[in-house]
Design a protein around this motif. Structure first.
Motif, PDB file in Angstrom:
ATOM      1  N   PRO A   8       0.809  -1.222   0.000  1.00 38.13           N
ATOM      2  CA  PRO A   8       0.000   0.000   0.000  1.00 38.13           C
ATOM      3  C   PRO A   8       0.843   1.273   0.000  1.00 38.13           C
ATOM      4  O   PRO A   8       1.847   1.353   0.692  1.00 38.13           O
ATOM      5  N   GLU A   9       0.410   2.241  -0.801  1.00 41.26           N
ATOM      6  CA  GLU A   9       0.980   3.590  -0.752  1.00 41.26           C
ATOM      7  C   GLU A   9       0.436   4.249   0.508  1.00 41.26           C
ATOM      8  O   GLU A   9      -0.700   3.978   0.915  1.00 41.26           O
ATOM      9  N   SER A  10       1.253   5.093   1.127  1.00 42.54           N
ATOM     10  CA  SER A  10       0.820   5.709   2.381  1.00 42.54           C
ATOM     11  C   SER A  10      -0.213   6.799   2.140  1.00 42.54           C
ATOM     12  O   SER A  10      -0.046   7.676   1.297  1.00 42.54           O
ATOM     13  N   ARG A  11      -1.263   6.732   2.911  1.00 38.94           N
ATOM     14  CA  ARG A  11      -2.323   7.738   2.837  1.00 38.94           C
ATOM     15  C   ARG A  11      -1.934   9.025   3.532  1.00 38.94           C
ATOM     16  O   ARG A  11      -2.509  10.079   3.316  1.00 38.94           O
ATOM     17  N   SER A  12      -0.925   8.900   4.410  1.00 42.67           N
ATOM     18  CA  SER A  12      -0.596  10.060   5.253  1.00 42.67           C
ATOM     19  C   SER A  12       0.117  11.164   4.472  1.00 42.67           C
ATOM     20  O   SER A  12       0.348  12.235   5.009  1.00 42.67           O
ATOM     21  N   VAL A  13       0.477  10.915   3.212  1.00 44.85           N
ATOM     22  CA  VAL A  13       1.142  11.982   2.448  1.00 44.85           C
ATOM     23  C   VAL A  13       0.158  13.080   2.038  1.00 44.85           C
ATOM     24  O   VAL A  13       0.559  14.121   1.535  1.00 44.85           O
ATOM     25  N   VAL A  14      -1.137  12.829   2.243  1.00 45.41           N
ATOM     26  CA  VAL A  14      -2.102  13.872   1.876  1.00 45.41           C
ATOM     27  C   VAL A  14      -2.973  14.243   3.078  1.00 45.41           C
ATOM     28  O   VAL A  14      -3.413  13.378   3.837  1.00 45.41           O
ATOM     29  N   ASP A  15      -3.149  15.544   3.226  1.00 42.01           N
ATOM     30  CA  ASP A  15      -3.883  16.095   4.353  1.00 42.01           C
ATOM     31  C   ASP A  15      -5.214  16.649   3.840  1.00 42.01           C
ATOM     32  O   ASP A  15      -5.232  17.713   3.226  1.00 42.01           O
ATOM     33  N   ILE A  16      -6.291  15.918   4.033  1.00 41.87           N
ATOM     34  CA  ILE A  16      -7.587  16.389   3.523  1.00 41.87           C
ATOM     35  C   ILE A  16      -8.316  17.126   4.640  1.00 41.87           C
ATOM     36  O   ILE A  16      -8.491  16.583   5.733  1.00 41.87           O
ATOM     37  N   LEU A 310      -6.328 -13.612 -24.538  1.00 36.27           N
ATOM     38  CA  LEU A 310      -6.979 -12.519 -23.809  1.00 36.27           C
ATOM     39  C   LEU A 310      -7.544 -13.025 -22.475  1.00 36.27           C
ATOM     40  O   LEU A 310      -7.361 -12.395 -21.424  1.00 36.27           O
ATOM     41  N   LYS A 311      -8.199 -14.159 -22.507  1.00 41.36           N
ATOM     42  CA  LYS A 311      -8.771 -14.697 -21.263  1.00 41.36           C
ATOM     43  C   LYS A 311      -7.675 -15.063 -20.274  1.00 41.36           C
ATOM     44  O   LYS A 311      -7.803 -14.817 -19.072  1.00 41.36           O
ATOM     45  N   ARG A 312      -6.586 -15.642 -20.803  1.00 41.45           N
ATOM     46  CA  ARG A 312      -5.471 -15.994 -19.914  1.00 41.45           C
ATOM     47  C   ARG A 312      -4.917 -14.722 -19.254  1.00 41.45           C
ATOM     48  O   ARG A 312      -4.657 -14.682 -18.058  1.00 41.45           O
ATOM     49  N   ARG A 313      -4.762 -13.669 -20.050  1.00 45.01           N
ATOM     50  CA  ARG A 313      -4.207 -12.409 -19.528  1.00 45.01           C
ATOM     51  C   ARG A 313      -5.169 -11.771 -18.513  1.00 45.01           C
ATOM     52  O   ARG A 313      -4.753 -11.257 -17.478  1.00 45.01           O
ATOM     53  N   MET A 314      -6.467 -11.819 -18.818  1.00 43.64           N
ATOM     54  CA  MET A 314      -7.442 -11.199 -17.905  1.00 43.64           C
ATOM     55  C   MET A 314      -7.458 -11.886 -16.549  1.00 43.64           C
ATOM     56  O   MET A 314      -7.739 -11.252 -15.527  1.00 43.64           O
ATOM     57  N   ALA A 315      -7.155 -13.179 -16.550  1.00 45.20           N
ATOM     58  CA  ALA A 315      -7.160 -13.911 -15.276  1.00 45.20           C
ATOM     59  C   ALA A 315      -6.036 -13.445 -14.351  1.00 45.20           C
ATOM     60  O   ALA A 315      -6.045 -13.743 -13.156  1.00 45.20           O
ATOM     61  N   THR A 316      -5.055 -12.711 -14.886  1.00 47.92           N
ATOM     62  CA  THR A 316      -3.956 -12.239 -14.027  1.00 47.92           C
ATOM     63  C   THR A 316      -4.185 -10.810 -13.539  1.00 47.92           C
ATOM     64  O   THR A 316      -3.361 -10.273 -12.809  1.00 47.92           O
ATOM     65  N   LEU A 317      -5.263 -10.167 -13.957  1.00 49.12           N
ATOM     66  CA  LEU A 317      -5.508  -8.792 -13.512  1.00 49.12           C
ATOM     67  C   LEU A 317      -5.895  -8.792 -12.035  1.00 49.12           C
ATOM     68  O   LEU A 317      -6.723  -9.591 -11.605  1.00 49.12           O
ATOM     69  N   ARG A 318      -5.290  -7.884 -11.281  1.00 48.79           N
ATOM     70  CA  ARG A 318      -5.605  -7.811  -9.853  1.00 48.79           C
ATOM     71  C   ARG A 318      -6.544  -6.635  -9.580  1.00 48.79           C
ATOM     72  O   ARG A 318      -6.213  -5.490  -9.878  1.00 48.79           O
ATOM     73  N   LEU A 319      -7.698  -6.961  -9.019  1.00 48.96           N
ATOM     74  CA  LEU A 319      -8.696  -5.943  -8.697  1.00 48.96           C
ATOM     75  C   LEU A 319      -8.697  -5.728  -7.187  1.00 48.96           C
ATOM     76  O   LEU A 319      -8.633  -6.696  -6.428  1.00 48.96           O
ATOM     77  N   GLY A 320      -8.753  -4.484  -6.743  1.00 47.00           N
ATOM     78  CA  GLY A 320      -8.817  -4.251  -5.306  1.00 47.00           C
ATOM     79  C   GLY A 320      -8.343  -2.866  -4.921  1.00 47.00           C
ATOM     80  O   GLY A 320      -8.430  -1.932  -5.726  1.00 47.00           O
ATOM     81  N   ASP A 321      -7.840  -2.756  -3.686  1.00 46.27           N
ATOM     82  CA  ASP A 321      -7.452  -1.485  -3.080  1.00 46.27           C
ATOM     83  C   ASP A 321      -6.695  -0.581  -4.058  1.00 46.27           C
ATOM     84  O   ASP A 321      -5.571  -0.887  -4.452  1.00 46.27           O
ATOM     85  N   PRO A 322      -7.275   0.552  -4.425  1.00 45.99           N
ATOM     86  CA  PRO A 322      -6.606   1.448  -5.371  1.00 45.99           C
ATOM     87  C   PRO A 322      -5.246   1.942  -4.869  1.00 45.99           C
ATOM     88  O   PRO A 322      -4.378   2.269  -5.689  1.00 45.99           O
ATOM     89  N   LEU A 323      -5.060   1.995  -3.560  1.00 44.14           N
ATOM     90  CA  LEU A 323      -3.775   2.495  -3.053  1.00 44.14           C
ATOM     91  C   LEU A 323      -2.694   1.414  -3.021  1.00 44.14           C
ATOM     92  O   LEU A 323      -1.551   1.697  -2.686  1.00 44.14           O
ATOM     93  N   ASP A 324      -3.050   0.165  -3.351  1.00 48.90           N
ATOM     94  CA  ASP A 324      -2.033  -0.884  -3.422  1.00 48.90           C
ATOM     95  C   ASP A 324      -1.308  -0.776  -4.767  1.00 48.90           C
ATOM     96  O   ASP A 324      -1.951  -0.744  -5.820  1.00 48.90           O
ATOM     97  N   LYS A 325       0.030  -0.726  -4.714  1.00 50.97           N
ATOM     98  CA  LYS A 325       0.801  -0.503  -5.945  1.00 50.97           C
ATOM     99  C   LYS A 325       0.690  -1.658  -6.928  1.00 50.97           C
ATOM    100  O   LYS A 325       1.084  -1.525  -8.092  1.00 50.97           O
ATOM    101  N   ASN A 326       0.192  -2.814  -6.492  1.00 50.96           N
ATOM    102  CA  ASN A 326       0.024  -3.952  -7.404  1.00 50.96           C
ATOM    103  C   ASN A 326      -1.338  -3.969  -8.085  1.00 50.96           C
ATOM    104  O   ASN A 326      -1.576  -4.827  -8.942  1.00 50.96           O
TER     105      ASN A 326
END
Ligand code: NAP
Ligand code: MG
Length: 475
Positions: A8-16, A310-326
């Motif tokens: 995860p990228e750190s959330r603390s770099v931004v002050d909202i 295409l299907k083989r490649r799509m199976a490797t896509l990682r969906l989830g936390d936008p702040l995770d660098k992967n």
């Protein structure tokens, strides 16, 4: 497949801040001082990020008046002086890019690797590029002493919030105009941070005004009689309304609207690269891309091979936390957009297309949609005609180049297209017959500030980016 450890990228770099006011005449007003307020949420978690002001018609009056009084002195500055401000803004964006990238991912839901590696570098590049034009306008090919237009009303969508702001503000300022910009209701935060960057850069008050609000604020702004030029990026439906309201007023207008691009794969294409291009074309930014390659046209003789990889490649896509660098696929920007994607994909199944998604676990909180492809799609299906604006690909086939061209052009839109082939002559011959503003060959979704971007037909008119992008802001 390897499981990746979280990164995860750190959330603390931004002050909202808990709440934000409008940015008018160089100052942030008290939040909600005149109109109401609304909340902006993180679409990946539904957590409220901040409360933002909804500008009413008096606020719009004040913002337009501030831009009007700033216009005289700003347009009278020598181009080299305006360039200094733009270079300064570009450098501050670079210095604060990590903070802005995290903020963009929080408010929009896009993966940090996209906001960090695509959006933010392009935002800075846009300001650098147009800073370079500010003192060379008489050599741009628009007459010996091109003049700015005046006050520009700019309304932008939520898919690339800061990048669309850069596309609008950089050329307007370089040419000596002043602006009032309204970001989208669901993604106002990076525009408000940009307002702070304008202060940091000592930009004269009133040159840039940022007013937040929903569609009604946008309508009030573009209809304001004190506005000389309207620049809109968004849906074709709203674009049509704006064209109607601006007609006969003497206001100048540019429209960047929707798209339904064809990504055409010939059987001699390098299939592995083409599959990367197909994936990038439709799953980049969750498919919330006006120029997304949402219709895949595959030559029949290569169909099995393309679909299998295409299907083989799509199976490797990682969906989830936008702040995770992967993460490859982040959250859908809003509940409304998710609903729209559901309605259209349901129509795809009902009309007889075959639906496929890789195994994919969706988080319990937030707005998510698994990467999806439809095969057996015909041109009459809604999913082949309407813009879905989500991670959904419709696959059609063709036998000859003529059939590919006919199918690619069979759309009311004309924003972009992609062609994959080993033969340069075939690429040029096909590109010549496609009615689309941008055509990529053996690549997709490549952007550069020096390259003009814009549509044919219902995708709008006018060009942004490059030398052409100056024209929209010169009288
Ligand atoms: P949208 O509903 O048209 O909204 C775009 C912007 O206009 C938002 O700021 C919106 O405010 C505002 N707005 C809504 N109604 C308005 C009105 N009557 N008068 C003036 N402004 C009004 O589009 P969207 O759903 O946000 O964005 C998706 C669309 O944008 C897609 O069709 C996509 O293809 C297109 N797009 C095109 C390009 C391009 O360069 N061609 C680039 C990106 C996106 P709210 O946020 O409050 O609704
Ligand atoms: Mg948001």
């Amino acid at each position: 497949m390897f499981e990746y450890a979280p990164a995860p990228e750190s959330r603390s770099v931004v002050d909202i801040a808990p709440s934000y006011g409008l940015f008018i005449n160089g100052t942030f007003e008290a939040p909600g001082s005149t109109g109401g307020v609304f909340k902006t949420v993180n679409p990946a978690t539904e957590e409220v990020l901040a409360e933002v002001s909804a500008a009413g018609s008096e606020d719009v009056d004040r913002a337009v008046a501030a831009a009007r009084s700033a216009f005289g002195p700003w347009s009278a500055l020598p181009g080299a002086e305006r360039a200094k401000y733009l270079f300064r803004i570009a450098r501050i964006i670079q210095e604060r890019s990590r903070e802005l990238a995290v903020l963009e991912s929080l408010d929009n839901g896009k993966p940090i690797k996209e906001s960090r590696d695509v959006d933010l570098p392009l935002v800075a590049a846009h300001f650098f590029y147009y800073a370079g034009w500010a003192d060379k306008l008489e050599y741009a090919g628009f007459g010996a002493s091109p003049r700015p237009i005046g006050v520009a009303a700019q309304v932008i969508p939520w898919n690339f919030p800061l990048l669309m702001l850069a596309w609008k503000i950089a050329p307007a300022l370089a040419t000596g105009n002043t602006v009032v910009l309204k970001p989208a209701e669901t993604t106002p935060l990076t525009a408000l941070f940009f307002a702070d960057i304008c202060r940091q850069a000592d930009l004269p008050p009133g040159v840039v005004n940022i007013i937040t609000g929903a569609g009604e604020t946008g309508r009030t702004l573009v209809e304001h009689p004190g506005v000389d030029k309207v620049a809109f990026t968004g849906s074709t439906e709203v674009g049509r309304q704006i064209a109607r309201s601006v007609a006969g007023t003497g206001k100048r207008l540019t429209l960047e609207l929707g798209g339904k691009a064809a990504n055409i794969v010939f059987d001699d294409a390098p299939i592995d690269q083409a599959v990367e291009g197909i994936v990038n074309g439709i799953f980049f930014n969750q498919g919330h891309v006006c120029c997304a390659g949402s219709r895949l046209l595959v030559q029949e003789s290569a169909y099995d091979e393309v679909m299998e990889s295409l299907k083989r490649r799509m199976a490797t896509l990682r969906l989830g936390d936008p702040l995770d660098k992967n993460t490859d696929i982040g959250a859908i920007n809003s509940a409304e957009q998710l609903e729209r994607i559901r309605v259209l994909t349901d129509a795809g199944s009902q009309e007889g297309a075959e639906r496929w998604s890789p195994p994919c676990e969706l988080p319990a909180q937030g707005f998510w949609f698994a990467p999806t492809i439809f095969t057996g799609v015909t041109q009459a299906h809604r999913i082949a005609r309407e813009e879905i604006f989500g991670p959904v690909l419709s696959v059609l086939t063709f036998r000859t180049p003529a059939e590919a061209i006919e199918k690619a052009n069979n759309t009311p839109y004309g924003l972009s297209a992609g062609i994959w082939s080993e033969k340069g002559s075939l690429i040029l011959a096909v590109a010549d017959k496609l009615r689309a503003g941008v055509i990529w060959a053996n690549t997709f979704n490549k952007f550069d500030p020096t390259s003009p971007f814009g549509g044919y037909k219902e995708s709008g008119y006018g060009r942004e980016g490059g030398r052409h992008g100056l024209e929209a802001y010169l009288g």
